[in-house]
Structures are given as structure tokens and as C-alpha cells.
Design a protein around this motif. Structure first.
Motif, short mmCIF file in Angstrom:
data_model
loop_
_atom_site.label_atom_id
_atom_site.label_comp_id
_atom_site.label_asym_id
_atom_site.label_seq_id
_atom_site.Cartn_x
_atom_site.Cartn_y
_atom_site.Cartn_z
N PHE A 87 1.61 -5.15 8.62
CA PHE A 87 1.32 -4.29 7.49
C PHE A 87 0.92 -2.91 7.99
O PHE A 87 0.37 -2.76 9.07
N LYS A 88 1.18 -1.92 7.15
CA LYS A 88 0.75 -0.56 7.42
C LYS A 88 -0.46 -0.29 6.55
O LYS A 88 -0.44 -0.52 5.34
N GLU B 288 0.61 -2.02 3.06
CA GLU B 288 2.00 -2.03 2.65
C GLU B 288 2.79 -2.84 3.67
O GLU B 288 2.60 -2.67 4.87
N THR B 289 3.67 -3.72 3.19
CA THR B 289 4.48 -4.52 4.11
C THR B 289 5.46 -3.61 4.85
O THR B 289 5.83 -2.55 4.35
N LEU B 290 5.88 -4.03 6.02
CA LEU B 290 6.82 -3.24 6.80
C LEU B 290 8.26 -3.65 6.56
O LEU B 290 9.16 -3.13 7.20
N ASP B 291 8.50 -4.56 5.64
CA ASP B 291 9.87 -4.95 5.33
C ASP B 291 10.49 -3.95 4.34
O ASP B 291 9.88 -2.96 3.97
N ASP B 292 11.70 -4.22 3.93
CA ASP B 292 12.42 -3.31 3.03
C ASP B 292 11.79 -3.23 1.64
O ASP B 292 12.01 -2.26 0.93
N LYS B 293 11.02 -4.23 1.26
CA LYS B 293 10.44 -4.27 -0.09
C LYS B 293 9.27 -3.31 -0.26
O LYS B 293 8.97 -2.88 -1.36
N LYS B 294 8.58 -2.99 0.82
CA LYS B 294 7.43 -2.07 0.80
C LYS B 294 6.40 -2.48 -0.25
O LYS B 294 5.88 -1.66 -0.99
N THR B 295 6.09 -3.77 -0.30
CA THR B 295 5.12 -4.30 -1.25
C THR B 295 3.71 -3.87 -0.85
O THR B 295 3.34 -3.96 0.32
N LYS B 296 2.93 -3.44 -1.83
CA LYS B 296 1.55 -3.03 -1.58
C LYS B 296 0.60 -4.12 -2.06
O LYS B 296 0.84 -4.78 -3.05
N ILE C 257 -2.54 1.91 4.43
CA ILE C 257 -2.23 3.16 3.73
C ILE C 257 -3.40 3.74 2.95
O ILE C 257 -3.32 4.85 2.46
#
Length: 133
Positions: free
Chosen positions: A16-17, A29-37, A19
Motif C-alpha cells: 500500500f501507498k 491506497e492499493t498499488l494495483d490498478d484499482k487504486k482502492t483507498k 497517502i
């Protein structure tokens, strides 16, 4: 390599990033393409920045950042994580001196999966800022 904003959260797969911060914890925020917070509560969840993670060494601990750098310098693809022997041999090259009795296959798999997640990120190319003294 500047991995200060990237964290691993106990009990959650992936990376995760970091933020932001809320009243109850941190916003990730996830680091996958979905960018789920999502928000994690620090009183119930453990999290560690990749910059602070180390692995057991025979003489001294080995920083995760150094292992990532060695994988990057090796320049080849990472081994099949299902092949235990290849995984161990690869790890002997990228983390020489690691304590083989305390660094398990699951640890090596996690490190390789993390590397595969971050290798394309611009953060991976940035230099780590020097600490202020």
C-alpha cells in the motif's frame, strides 16, 4: 530507492501507498490498478514501511532495500516461487549471509512478490533522501 511511502499491513495481502492521515489512523491506497483507498486503525493494525523492514542475517540484519537493489542489479526475472530449491538459490545470490534457518520460503515469496509489485513504480528509481543530522 525511496520506499518510504510504501507499507505492508499485517493481515492484508499486497503493498500500500501511505497517502494521508485521519483521526483514527492512516489512509492507504492499493498499488494495483484499482487504486482502492482504505483507512487502517493503528490501535488494531500493524504496519511497517518497506524502508524499515529487515531480514535475519547470520551476522547482522539485512535491509529489504538492499535485497531489492540486488534483485534489480541481477537484471533477470525472479524465480518461480513454487520451486523451493530455485527460490533458495536465488535468495543466496541476492541476500548473501541471510540466516537460512530463520528466513522461510514464505518470507522469500513475499519479498519477491513485493519486488514484482514495485519494480515498475517511479518510486523504485528515486534516490533515498539522506537523513538530516
Amino acid at each position: 530507492m525511496n520506499l518510504r511511502a510504501l507499507v505492508s499491513v499485517t493481515g492484508k495481502p499486497g503493498l500500500f501507498k501511505l497517502i494521508g492521515q485521519s483521526k483514527s489512523g492512516f489512509i492507504l491506497e492499493t498499488l494495483d490498478d484499482k487504486k482502492t483507498k482504505s483507512t487502517v486503525n493503528l490501535s488494531t493494525t500493524k504496519m511497517a514501511t518497506l524502508e524499515d523492514i529487515t531480514i535475519y542475517g547470520e551476522e547482522e540484519e539485512i535491509r529489504l532495500i538492499d535485497v531489492f537493489e540486488a534483485i534489480k542489479e541481477k537484471g533477470s526475472h525472479t524465480p518461480d516461487i513454487k520451486n523451493g530449491q530455485a527460490l533458495r538459490e536465488f535468495f543466496r545470490e541476492v541476500a548473501p549471509g541471510h540466516d537460512e534457518s530463520r528466513v522461510y520460503a514464505s518470507d522469500m515469496k513475499k519479498i519477491i512478490s513485493w519486488y514484482n509489485i514495485i519494480k515498475e513504480l517511479p518510486l523504485f528509481e528515486e534516490e533515498t533522501p539522506e537523513p538530516i543530522q
